[in-house]
Design a protein around this motif. Sequence first.
Motif, PDB file in Angstrom:
ATOM      1  N   THR A 129      46.930  61.680  40.767  1.00 21.08           N
ATOM      2  CA  THR A 129      47.315  61.872  42.173  1.00 21.08           C
ATOM      3  C   THR A 129      46.139  62.187  43.078  1.00 21.08           C
ATOM      4  N   THR A 130      44.967  61.686  42.753  1.00 19.28           N
ATOM      5  CA  THR A 130      43.823  61.896  43.626  1.00 19.28           C
ATOM      6  C   THR A 130      43.169  60.559  43.943  1.00 19.28           C
ATOM      7  N   MET A 131      42.616  60.435  45.154  1.00 22.09           N
ATOM      8  CA  MET A 131      41.876  59.244  45.554  1.00 22.09           C
ATOM      9  C   MET A 131      40.376  59.450  45.409  1.00 22.09           C
ATOM     10  N   ASP A 132      39.961  60.571  44.866  1.00 18.82           N
ATOM     11  CA  ASP A 132      38.550  60.844  44.643  1.00 18.82           C
ATOM     12  C   ASP A 132      38.087  60.055  43.417  1.00 18.82           C
ATOM     13  N   PRO A 133      37.225  59.030  43.588  1.00 16.84           N
ATOM     14  CA  PRO A 133      36.845  58.202  42.438  1.00 16.84           C
ATOM     15  C   PRO A 133      36.105  58.961  41.357  1.00 16.84           C
ATOM     16  N   GLY A 134      35.474  60.069  41.725  1.00 19.70           N
ATOM     17  CA  GLY A 134      34.784  60.861  40.715  1.00 19.70           C
ATOM     18  C   GLY A 134      35.720  61.609  39.800  1.00 19.70           C
ATOM     19  N   MET A 135      36.975  61.778  40.218  1.00 16.50           N
ATOM     20  CA  MET A 135      37.949  62.538  39.433  1.00 16.50           C
ATOM     21  C   MET A 135      39.154  61.695  39.021  1.00 16.50           C
ATOM     22  N   MET A 136      39.261  60.478  39.570  1.00 19.70           N
ATOM     23  CA  MET A 136      40.469  59.683  39.366  1.00 19.70           C
ATOM     24  C   MET A 136      40.690  59.309  37.906  1.00 19.70           C
ATOM     25  N   GLN A 137      41.949  59.390  37.501  1.00 19.04           N
ATOM     26  CA  GLN A 137      42.352  58.971  36.166  1.00 19.04           C
ATOM     27  C   GLN A 137      43.756  58.403  36.262  1.00 19.04           C
ATOM     28  N   LEU A 138      43.998  57.271  35.609  1.00 16.77           N
ATOM     29  CA  LEU A 138      45.323  56.652  35.671  1.00 16.77           C
ATOM     30  C   LEU A 138      45.555  55.735  34.481  1.00 16.77           C
ATOM     31  N   ALA A 139      46.828  55.464  34.239  1.00 16.20           N
ATOM     32  CA  ALA A 139      47.255  54.490  33.234  1.00 16.20           C
ATOM     33  C   ALA A 139      48.609  53.990  33.697  1.00 16.20           C
ATOM     34  N   TRP A 140      48.656  52.779  34.278  1.00 17.16           N
ATOM     35  CA  TRP A 140      49.897  52.326  34.892  1.00 17.16           C
ATOM     36  C   TRP A 140      50.044  50.813  34.897  1.00 17.16           C
ATOM     37  N   PHE A 141      51.263  50.376  35.184  1.00 17.11           N
ATOM     38  CA  PHE A 141      51.574  49.001  35.523  1.00 17.11           C
ATOM     39  C   PHE A 141      51.520  48.907  37.054  1.00 17.11           C
ATOM     40  N   MET A 142      50.758  47.924  37.602  1.00 17.24           N
ATOM     41  CA  MET A 142      50.668  47.819  39.051  1.00 17.24           C
ATOM     42  C   MET A 142      50.654  46.359  39.479  1.00 17.24           C
ATOM     43  N   GLU A 143      51.516  46.038  40.447  1.00 13.81           N
ATOM     44  CA  GLU A 143      51.569  44.707  41.019  1.00 13.81           C
ATOM     45  C   GLU A 143      50.850  44.693  42.368  1.00 13.81           C
ATOM     46  N   TYR A 144      49.977  43.703  42.558  1.00 18.75           N
ATOM     47  CA  TYR A 144      49.342  43.434  43.835  1.00 18.75           C
ATOM     48  C   TYR A 144      49.931  42.127  44.354  1.00 18.75           C
ATOM     49  N   SER A 145      50.299  42.094  45.643  1.00 18.08           N
ATOM     50  CA  SER A 145      50.895  40.862  46.174  1.00 18.08           C
ATOM     51  C   SER A 145      50.523  40.657  47.636  1.00 18.08           C
ATOM     52  N   MET A 146      50.605  39.413  48.062  1.00 20.06           N
ATOM     53  CA  MET A 146      50.463  39.047  49.465  1.00 20.06           C
ATOM     54  C   MET A 146      51.725  38.285  49.862  1.00 20.06           C
ATOM     55  N   PRO A 147      52.015  38.161  51.158  1.00 19.24           N
ATOM     56  CA  PRO A 147      53.188  37.382  51.554  1.00 19.24           C
ATOM     57  C   PRO A 147      53.080  35.946  51.034  1.00 19.24           C
ATOM     58  N   GLN A 148      54.182  35.433  50.512  1.00 23.95           N
ATOM     59  CA  GLN A 148      54.170  34.069  49.995  1.00 23.95           C
ATOM     60  C   GLN A 148      53.755  33.082  51.078  1.00 23.95           C
ATOM     61  N   SER A 149      54.086  33.404  52.314  1.00 26.72           N
ATOM     62  CA  SER A 149      53.745  32.513  53.431  1.00 26.72           C
ATOM     63  C   SER A 149      52.241  32.411  53.667  1.00 26.72           C
ATOM     64  N   ASP A 150      51.455  33.344  53.113  1.00 27.10           N
ATOM     65  CA  ASP A 150      50.009  33.328  53.283  1.00 27.10           C
ATOM     66  C   ASP A 150      49.282  32.572  52.175  1.00 27.10           C
ATOM     67  N   THR A 151      50.018  32.088  51.185  1.00 26.62           N
ATOM     68  CA  THR A 151      49.384  31.413  50.057  1.00 26.62           C
ATOM     69  C   THR A 151      49.404  29.902  50.236  1.00 26.62           C
ATOM     70  N   LYS A 152      48.574  29.223  49.476  1.00 27.88           N
ATOM     71  CA  LYS A 152      48.560  27.768  49.465  1.00 27.88           C
ATOM     72  C   LYS A 152      49.694  27.253  48.581  1.00 27.88           C
ATOM     73  N   ASP A 153      50.042  26.010  48.738  1.00 23.06           N
ATOM     74  CA  ASP A 153      51.130  25.417  47.965  1.00 23.06           C
ATOM     75  C   ASP A 153      50.881  25.583  46.471  1.00 23.06           C
ATOM     76  N   GLY A 154      51.890  26.112  45.791  1.00 25.96           N
ATOM     77  CA  GLY A 154      51.797  26.270  44.347  1.00 25.96           C
ATOM     78  C   GLY A 154      51.049  27.489  43.882  1.00 25.96           C
ATOM     79  N   GLN A 155      50.458  28.241  44.797  1.00 27.68           N
ATOM     80  CA  GLN A 155      49.695  29.427  44.424  1.00 27.68           C
ATOM     81  C   GLN A 155      50.620  30.634  44.308  1.00 27.68           C
ATOM     82  N   SER A 156      50.434  31.408  43.257  1.00 29.08           N
ATOM     83  CA  SER A 156      51.212  32.632  43.107  1.00 29.08           C
ATOM     84  C   SER A 156      50.751  33.650  44.135  1.00 29.08           C
TER      85      SER A 156
END
Length: 458
Positions: free
Chosen positions: A285-312
């Motif tokens: 729960t910290t954004m300090d890169p010197g102390m940050m620790q995590l282990a998670w599943f994370m999805e990154y996405s952009m609007p489908q309308s911003d992608t090229k044809d066929g691009q995820s």
Amino acid sequence: MSAYAVPEAAVNKALSKAGFADNSRFSSPTFPAMGRRLALALVIGACGLPGISAAATWMTVDQDSFNYASQTPENSTFNTWFWREDSAASHRFNVSDVDGCTAEKPCVALTASAYAVNTAYTNAEMYNNSCSKGASDSKMAAVDKAAEAVGASAEKAGKAQQTEAATSADASQQLATLGLSVWGKALQRHVTTLCDQPYPYQSAKSPLTPKGITSSWSHNAPVHLESNPLSMTLYDVEADWKATRDIVFNNPYRADINDSLLLTTEIRATTQNQGGSRGWGFWNTTMDPGMMQLAWFMEYSMPQSDTKDGQSNRTLLMQTIGRTEDGKSLRYCSTVLDSKEFSIYDWHTYKIELRYDGVQYLVDGRKVADHRQINLEKPMAFHNWVDNRNYLQKNDSEPANFPLTQAKENYIRQFSVESTPAATLPAPEGEALGSCTTLSEGVILSDLLKMLLKDAQF
């Protein structure tokens, strides 16, 4: 039962069965708790132990079925969580009218609502509540502990930072400035007032608020309070009451050389064509890169309308941030989850096996990532969130947050954290699954974000 302890009776029975009738020496100053664990590990394979075998048996540390209609929420698992809502976000409880959610097995829905003209940060999140007091603790004792921890850090912050914060017109920063010098009773009363109120985002009379909620205090959930350095700086631009509640974080789950942890949760996501992020797992729960620790599943996405044809428009990563074995540098590991084989938009059981020196990720019992030679010694919290943050931002001309034309939701219907003595776990089998990188000293947040996104397939 302690989150990090084998039941005493079970240990005594195993040691006695192995011939150590007088096992008091295992708890002496010269043979501390770690020695008892070692002795236990040595005899497990030879003589067995009810509930524990050479193939590790996991013991429950914390769990929640999210069935808040069948319990009195006060002092129950509802207050285990801080139900955070930023901008156009909300939670729904006891959901039983969507796929996979029933009256017998209800869900909580985390919703980042559609708001097409809104580019403010919209985030629905649940994480371990810092308004915590053990069954034997008084309300003020918990607040005293929090204020003392933050006050010790604040003393080191320096007068220059205090002067800079004092010039801020933002009310939350003026409150934070007060905390830089004196964490007295006035601040304690303020924190207490906030924790005394029920579910803070909705009126107690709201039909979405479970009946019986009279405060935000948690009495029986695991607790490990740690100060939040950013709450004392101008980098914290939270609303007044959020900043005050977040002077400490509750990070109660820790794997170490003695104990390993296993997170199990059942989650389904909705709405594939919107931008932002979502995820679930452990984070300190910290954004300090010197102390940050995590282990998670994370999805990154952009609007489908911003992608090229066929691009995820999205990528789901299993990500781990810890330290190198010598503890001197940050280490980052990442693995892409095959979305064709495991879609987060269907129900799945996700597991994260957290060891002191590595992490394994499983979906429906199948190992999908194995990150090794990475030390995760810090206590962490469970986080589950869905938002509109643009982590893919390449320049300042792009929005920091994506406007949402449809609501995004995470449904969760099961959660547990279990513990087992590390010595009972077999060594990881086969090759490691994932790529790992050691980061240079002095890494800053922007550099770290670039590393987090390097595997995103856009």
